[in-house]
Write an enzyme that holds these catalytic residues in place. Sequence first.
Site, PDB file in Angstrom:
ATOM      1  N   LYS A  67       0.817  -1.227   0.000  1.00  0.00           N
ATOM      2  CA  LYS A  67       0.000   0.000   0.000  1.00  0.00           C
ATOM      3  C   LYS A  67       0.847   1.272   0.000  1.00  0.00           C
ATOM      4  O   LYS A  67       0.436   2.293  -0.540  1.00  0.00           O
ATOM      5  CB  LYS A  67      -0.970  -0.008   1.177  1.00  0.00           C
ATOM      6  CG  LYS A  67      -2.058  -1.072   1.051  1.00  0.00           C
ATOM      7  CD  LYS A  67      -3.097  -0.960   2.141  1.00  0.00           C
ATOM      8  CE  LYS A  67      -4.108  -2.087   2.021  1.00  0.00           C
ATOM      9  NZ  LYS A  67      -5.207  -1.984   2.984  1.00  0.00           N
ATOM     10  N   ASP A 103     -10.312   2.414   2.225  1.00  0.00           N
ATOM     11  CA  ASP A 103     -10.466   1.627   3.458  1.00  0.00           C
ATOM     12  C   ASP A 103     -11.267   2.377   4.526  1.00  0.00           C
ATOM     13  O   ASP A 103     -12.199   1.828   5.124  1.00  0.00           O
ATOM     14  CB  ASP A 103      -9.090   1.258   4.038  1.00  0.00           C
ATOM     15  CG  ASP A 103      -8.411   0.151   3.246  1.00  0.00           C
ATOM     16  OD1 ASP A 103      -9.124  -0.692   2.668  1.00  0.00           O
ATOM     17  OD2 ASP A 103      -7.165   0.132   3.207  1.00  0.00           O
ATOM     18  N   GLY A 128      -4.964   1.864  18.226  1.00  0.00           N
ATOM     19  CA  GLY A 128      -3.914   1.663  17.239  1.00  0.00           C
ATOM     20  C   GLY A 128      -3.562   2.963  16.552  1.00  0.00           C
ATOM     21  O   GLY A 128      -4.371   3.907  16.509  1.00  0.00           O
ATOM     22  N   ALA A 129      -2.341   3.026  16.034  1.00  0.00           N
ATOM     23  CA  ALA A 129      -1.880   4.244  15.360  1.00  0.00           C
ATOM     24  C   ALA A 129      -1.009   3.878  14.165  1.00  0.00           C
ATOM     25  O   ALA A 129      -0.133   4.643  13.763  1.00  0.00           O
ATOM     26  CB  ALA A 129      -1.129   5.126  16.346  1.00  0.00           C
ATOM     27  N   GLY A 131      -0.957   1.971  10.058  1.00  0.00           N
ATOM     28  CA  GLY A 131      -1.549   2.312   8.763  1.00  0.00           C
ATOM     29  C   GLY A 131      -3.067   2.232   8.757  1.00  0.00           C
ATOM     30  O   GLY A 131      -3.738   3.089   8.172  1.00  0.00           O
ATOM     31  N   ALA A 132      -3.619   1.229   9.407  1.00  0.00           N
ATOM     32  CA  ALA A 132      -5.077   1.051   9.402  1.00  0.00           C
ATOM     33  C   ALA A 132      -5.755   2.217  10.120  1.00  0.00           C
ATOM     34  O   ALA A 132      -6.779   2.735   9.661  1.00  0.00           O
ATOM     35  CB  ALA A 132      -5.447  -0.273  10.057  1.00  0.00           C
ATOM     36  N   ARG A 153      -0.249   1.414  21.977  1.00  0.00           N
ATOM     37  CA  ARG A 153       0.796   0.841  22.832  1.00  0.00           C
ATOM     38  C   ARG A 153       1.997   1.775  22.856  1.00  0.00           C
ATOM     39  O   ARG A 153       2.531   2.090  23.911  1.00  0.00           O
ATOM     40  CB  ARG A 153       1.167  -0.541  22.235  1.00  0.00           C
ATOM     41  CG  ARG A 153       2.038  -1.393  23.059  1.00  0.00           C
ATOM     42  CD  ARG A 153       2.148  -2.759  22.417  1.00  0.00           C
ATOM     43  NE  ARG A 153       2.597  -2.693  21.004  1.00  0.00           N
ATOM     44  CZ  ARG A 153       2.712  -3.749  20.219  1.00  0.00           C
ATOM     45  NH1 ARG A 153       2.401  -4.958  20.672  1.00  0.00           N
ATOM     46  NH2 ARG A 153       3.131  -3.624  18.974  1.00  0.00           N
ATOM     47  N   MET A 218     -11.645  -4.046  12.865  1.00  0.00           N
ATOM     48  CA  MET A 218     -11.411  -3.949  11.414  1.00  0.00           C
ATOM     49  C   MET A 218     -11.099  -5.319  10.809  1.00  0.00           C
ATOM     50  O   MET A 218     -11.199  -5.506   9.611  1.00  0.00           O
ATOM     51  CB  MET A 218     -10.256  -2.997  11.134  1.00  0.00           C
ATOM     52  CG  MET A 218     -10.604  -1.551  11.342  1.00  0.00           C
ATOM     53  SD  MET A 218      -9.361  -0.554  10.497  1.00  0.00           S
ATOM     54  CE  MET A 218      -9.752   1.061  11.102  1.00  0.00           C
ATOM     55  N   GLY A 241     -15.002  -6.783  10.726  1.00  0.00           N
ATOM     56  CA  GLY A 241     -14.624  -5.980   9.568  1.00  0.00           C
ATOM     57  C   GLY A 241     -15.058  -6.523   8.214  1.00  0.00           C
ATOM     58  O   GLY A 241     -14.595  -6.017   7.178  1.00  0.00           O
TER      59      GLY A 241
END
Length: 279
Positions: A67, A103, A128-129, A131-132, A153, A218, A241
């Site tokens: 990606k 996405d 989370g931080a 790509g998603a 985290r 997701m 997801g």
Amino acid sequence: MKADQYVVIGNPVAHSKSPAIHARFAELTSQQLDYQRLLAPLDGFGATVRDFVAKGGKGANVTLPFKLEAFALATELSERAKIAGAVNTLKFEPGRIYGDNTDGMGLVADIVRNAGVNLRGKRLLLLGAGGAARGALLPLLQEQPAALTIANRTLAKAQDLLQQANSLSDRCELQTCRFEDLQQPFDVIINATSASINDDVPPLAATVFSKETLAYDMMYAAAPTAFLRLAVSHGAQCRDGLGMLVEQAAEAFALWRSVRPPSGQVLAEMRAALLASQA
Ligand code: ATR
């Protein structure tokens, strides 16, 4: 006349459900197209795309691990792809490679349209931080939630994402924290970590969930992920997801064909097939 050619490019790609989804979209919208899987060597994404374009390919979906390379290859980018820093949809036209990222829009469409949960004025938690999470940021903020907390985290990565979010919205109350610091309940909790791959779940207090909370992973699998099992055990509403997968495909299809496929119907069919595969 030969049908227009599309592919999903990845490595691995054998597991991809995209060919089945796009074939069904094409059938239901009476579009003539051919959609295949295309395995690219790990060091050969660009060459694989160029070869496909030379053969007349019209578009591609891009999956792991390409990606970021697709983002670099595009000669023009949608706003949401620029912000995501990644591309999952390419459209090929003479002298032009257009890159988009569907996405995040797929996620929002599944929550708002399919699950019927309006995000406007809501308190959201993004776990989370990577790509998603980055891909989800702009489409989520465009729904005008009242507040968005980004928990990760590695706090520094959440702070980087927060900076980006700050530049996109001046109305939403934005903050970051570690999982362990979360206590208040949220209206919607979106798991954008990759923990589910290892049947793991971020350490979340029971108090972040309520009966009204929508817990969204997701990822999807035949059986509920560890995050969804945790959310259910605390009484939350759960959603995996699969709908995001179908809706991101629908966005790509609409970009390529200028026709919106009946994604709700295809999602229902895929859900039924997934349940049948478990029985
Ligand atoms: P993706 O493209 O799937 O987002 P990524 O960019 O590698 O993949 O990001 C993975 C995300 O999942 C990160 O936010 C990561 O946290 P860190 O930034 O601290 O690495 C998170 N993650 C992965 N495994 C996790 C786990 N077991 N518990 C909590 N978070 C996890």
